[in-house]
Design a protein around this motif. Structure first.
Motif, PDB file in Angstrom:
ATOM      1  N   LYS A   9      11.506  61.112  37.443  1.00 13.38           N
ATOM      2  CA  LYS A   9      10.059  61.032  37.342  1.00 13.38           C
ATOM      3  C   LYS A   9       9.631  59.623  36.907  1.00 13.38           C
ATOM      4  N   THR A  10      10.349  59.096  35.897  1.00 13.77           N
ATOM      5  CA  THR A  10      10.001  57.782  35.359  1.00 13.77           C
ATOM      6  C   THR A  10      10.124  56.704  36.441  1.00 13.77           C
ATOM      7  N   ASN A  11      11.256  56.753  37.221  1.00 11.04           N
ATOM      8  CA  ASN A  11      11.507  55.722  38.224  1.00 11.04           C
ATOM      9  C   ASN A  11      10.384  55.621  39.243  1.00 11.04           C
ATOM     10  N   PHE A  12       9.791  56.761  39.569  1.00 10.50           N
ATOM     11  CA  PHE A  12       8.815  56.744  40.643  1.00 10.50           C
ATOM     12  C   PHE A  12       7.373  56.625  40.162  1.00 10.50           C
ATOM     13  N   THR A  13       7.167  56.509  38.855  1.00  9.23           N
ATOM     14  CA  THR A  13       5.792  56.315  38.392  1.00  9.23           C
ATOM     15  C   THR A  13       5.608  54.935  37.768  1.00  9.23           C
ATOM     16  N   GLU A  14       6.712  54.308  37.331  1.00  4.64           N
ATOM     17  CA  GLU A  14       6.614  52.964  36.753  1.00  4.64           C
ATOM     18  C   GLU A  14       6.310  51.947  37.842  1.00  4.64           C
ATOM     19  N   THR A  15       5.421  51.016  37.543  1.00  6.40           N
ATOM     20  CA  THR A  15       5.146  49.971  38.532  1.00  6.40           C
ATOM     21  C   THR A  15       5.324  48.598  37.889  1.00  6.40           C
ATOM     22  N   LYS A  16       5.484  47.613  38.758  1.00  7.58           N
ATOM     23  CA  LYS A  16       5.626  46.236  38.280  1.00  7.58           C
ATOM     24  C   LYS A  16       4.669  45.388  39.111  1.00  7.58           C
ATOM     25  N   ASP A  17       3.816  44.603  38.460  1.00  7.92           N
ATOM     26  CA  ASP A  17       2.881  43.768  39.221  1.00  7.92           C
ATOM     27  C   ASP A  17       3.615  42.576  39.837  1.00  7.92           C
ATOM     28  N   ILE A  18       3.557  42.480  41.146  1.00 12.41           N
ATOM     29  CA  ILE A  18       4.190  41.365  41.871  1.00 12.41           C
ATOM     30  C   ILE A  18       3.102  40.668  42.688  1.00 12.41           C
ATOM     31  N   VAL A  19       3.135  39.345  42.678  1.00 16.13           N
ATOM     32  CA  VAL A  19       2.147  38.566  43.444  1.00 16.13           C
ATOM     33  C   VAL A  19       2.680  38.332  44.857  1.00 16.13           C
ATOM     34  N   PHE A  20       1.889  38.705  45.841  1.00 11.39           N
ATOM     35  CA  PHE A  20       2.254  38.472  47.247  1.00 11.39           C
ATOM     36  C   PHE A  20       1.351  37.394  47.822  1.00 11.39           C
ATOM     37  N   LYS A  21       1.970  36.343  48.345  1.00 14.58           N
ATOM     38  CA  LYS A  21       1.208  35.297  49.041  1.00 14.58           C
ATOM     39  C   LYS A  21       1.461  35.486  50.525  1.00 14.58           C
ATOM     40  N   ILE A  22       0.415  35.798  51.266  1.00 17.05           N
ATOM     41  CA  ILE A  22       0.589  36.114  52.688  1.00 17.05           C
ATOM     42  C   ILE A  22      -0.069  35.044  53.552  1.00 17.05           C
ATOM     43  N   PHE A  23       0.695  34.569  54.518  1.00 21.86           N
ATOM     44  CA  PHE A  23       0.197  33.576  55.476  1.00 21.86           C
ATOM     45  C   PHE A  23      -0.908  34.217  56.307  1.00 21.86           C
ATOM     46  N   ARG A  24      -2.052  33.548  56.397  1.00 22.72           N
ATOM     47  CA  ARG A  24      -3.164  34.073  57.196  1.00 22.72           C
ATOM     48  C   ARG A  24      -3.501  33.099  58.307  1.00 22.72           C
ATOM     49  N   TYR A  25      -3.627  33.626  59.487  1.00 24.44           N
ATOM     50  CA  TYR A  25      -4.031  32.822  60.634  1.00 24.44           C
ATOM     51  C   TYR A  25      -4.762  33.747  61.587  1.00 24.44           C
ATOM     52  N   GLU A  26      -6.053  33.527  61.693  1.00 22.68           N
ATOM     53  CA  GLU A  26      -6.873  34.363  62.570  1.00 22.68           C
ATOM     54  C   GLU A  26      -7.578  33.437  63.548  1.00 22.68           C
ATOM     55  N   PRO A  27      -6.954  33.162  64.702  1.00 22.59           N
ATOM     56  CA  PRO A  27      -7.487  32.137  65.608  1.00 22.59           C
ATOM     57  C   PRO A  27      -8.939  32.361  66.004  1.00 22.59           C
ATOM     58  N   ASP A  28      -9.378  33.630  66.101  1.00 23.73           N
ATOM     59  CA  ASP A  28     -10.763  33.890  66.522  1.00 23.73           C
ATOM     60  C   ASP A  28     -11.764  33.646  65.389  1.00 23.73           C
ATOM     61  N   VAL A  29     -11.300  33.835  64.147  1.00 19.74           N
ATOM     62  CA  VAL A  29     -12.215  33.763  63.007  1.00 19.74           C
ATOM     63  C   VAL A  29     -12.118  32.406  62.303  1.00 19.74           C
ATOM     64  N   ASN A  30     -10.874  32.032  61.985  1.00 18.71           N
ATOM     65  CA  ASN A  30     -10.652  30.782  61.259  1.00 18.71           C
ATOM     66  C   ASN A  30      -9.338  30.167  61.739  1.00 18.71           C
ATOM     67  N   PRO A  31      -9.408  29.167  62.599  1.00 16.85           N
ATOM     68  CA  PRO A  31      -8.176  28.611  63.172  1.00 16.85           C
ATOM     69  C   PRO A  31      -7.326  27.825  62.170  1.00 16.85           C
ATOM     70  N   LYS A  32      -7.834  27.667  60.929  1.00 12.48           N
ATOM     71  CA  LYS A  32      -7.056  26.935  59.919  1.00 12.48           C
ATOM     72  C   LYS A  32      -6.142  27.904  59.172  1.00 12.48           C
ATOM     73  N   PRO A  33      -4.820  27.754  59.272  1.00 10.14           N
ATOM     74  CA  PRO A  33      -3.936  28.656  58.523  1.00 10.14           C
ATOM     75  C   PRO A  33      -4.080  28.439  57.017  1.00 10.14           C
ATOM     76  N   HIS A  34      -3.936  29.506  56.255  1.00  9.36           N
ATOM     77  CA  HIS A  34      -3.979  29.402  54.796  1.00  9.36           C
ATOM     78  C   HIS A  34      -3.214  30.591  54.217  1.00  9.36           C
TER      79      HIS A  34
END
Ligand code: SF4
Ligand code: FES
Length: 285
Positions: A9-34
């Motif tokens: 029970k403990t294993n599946f309820t404990e969480t750890k905050d992790i920062v995810f940095k995701i590459f974004r590229y939306e050519p139709d909306v914003n052609p500048k990757p960030h």
């Protein structure tokens, strides 16, 4: 309640905050990757794909990624995770990456369609170029064999490992030669070319040589080994390519290979009762 149940029970309820940095590229909306940054409460046992799905469902529905089977079979979720090409569904966030920050990018060496979705056209086209199927001089045997082709278990072992490729594209993303030469046929296609060329049922070695035996083909491999390190299925493309160089050299120096013959059905074989026949073919040949 037993101790085992408590820890489950403990294993599946404990969480750890992790920062995810995701590459974004939306050519139709914003052609500048960030990069966009998200904090995800990761549950023990989550893969990177679980975290990306959490982001899409709860934090930003515009994040685009590709995935299907979620079990390392379809090859569609390959992406660059903390600097290495990996399958997102096979990469554990907490126990494997052991990092407070996870950086996700699309696979290198491919055009990007959107966010972390690569355009795998180069992989598929190069794969098709090597004709990854059994070729025979006798087209009747190739298209509609009237029996099975002989192959021993040892002959099967010669190529079995190389047939486990799931076309995820990670090897091309890791390959420094592919990064420098877009015409390089690449580790995936070279491996599949070798896989079919040493299959004793195949007779297409000379045809495939046209695609393999030139300056953008097998000889351009520097044996960096990055493809084998990246491959999530243990295919070991770098090994296949070196074996292929040896095979090409041997055949140039006169090694002859006789393709397998059709096995003759023993006269005393009887079909077992109650085994249904295959349905009629619907495509006329
Ligand atoms: S050889 Fe391995 S890394 Fe390359 S496409 Fe096939 S499964 Fe993926
Ligand atoms: S989703 Fe199919 S291999 Fe990851």
């Amino acid at each position: 309640m037993s101790g085992t149940t408590d820890s489950y029970k403990t294993n599946f309820t404990e969480t750890k905050d992790i920062v995810f940095k995701i590459f974004r590229y939306e050519p139709d909306v914003n052609p500048k990757p960030h990069f966009d940054t998200f904090t995800v409460p990761v549950v023990k046992g989550w893969t990177v794909l679980d975290a990306v799905m959490y982001i899409k469902e709860n934090l930003d529905s515009t994040v685009s990624y590709r995935a299907s089977c979620r079990m390392g079979i379809c090859g569609s979720c390959a992406m660059e995770i903390n600097g290495k090409p990996r399958l997102a569904c096979q990469t554990q966030v907490i126990s494997e990456l052991r990092s407070k920050e996870v950086v996700i990018k699309p696979l290198a060496n491919y055009p990007v369609l959107r966010d972390v979705v690569p355009d795998l056209t180069p992989l598929i086209e190069k794969h098709a170029d090597v004709r990854p199927y059994i070729l025979r001089k006798d087209k009747k045997v190739e298209v509609n064999p009237k029996g099975e082709l002989y192959q021993t278990p040892d002959q099967l072992e010669e190529y079995l490992q190389f047939s486990y490729c799931i076309k995820c594209g990670a090897c091309l993303a890791a390959c420094p030669v592919t990064g420098a030469d877009v015409k390089f046929i690449g580790p995936q296609a070279l491996t599949q070319s070798y896989r079919y060329s040493v299959d004793t049922r195949d007779d297409g070695f000379k045809l495939r040589l046209e695609v393999m035996d030139h300056s953008h083909g097998v000889w351009h491999c520097h044996f960096a080994g990055a493809c084998s390190e990246a491959c999530p299925k243990g295919v070991d493309p770098a090994f296949a390519i070196q074996l292929f160089k040896r095979e090409i050299t041997a055949r140039k120096f006169g090694k002859e290979v006789e393709p397998a013959r059709l096995a003759r059905q023993p006269a005393d074989v009887k079909r077992r009762e109650n085994i249904p026949y295959a349905p009629e073919k619907t495509v006329k040949q």
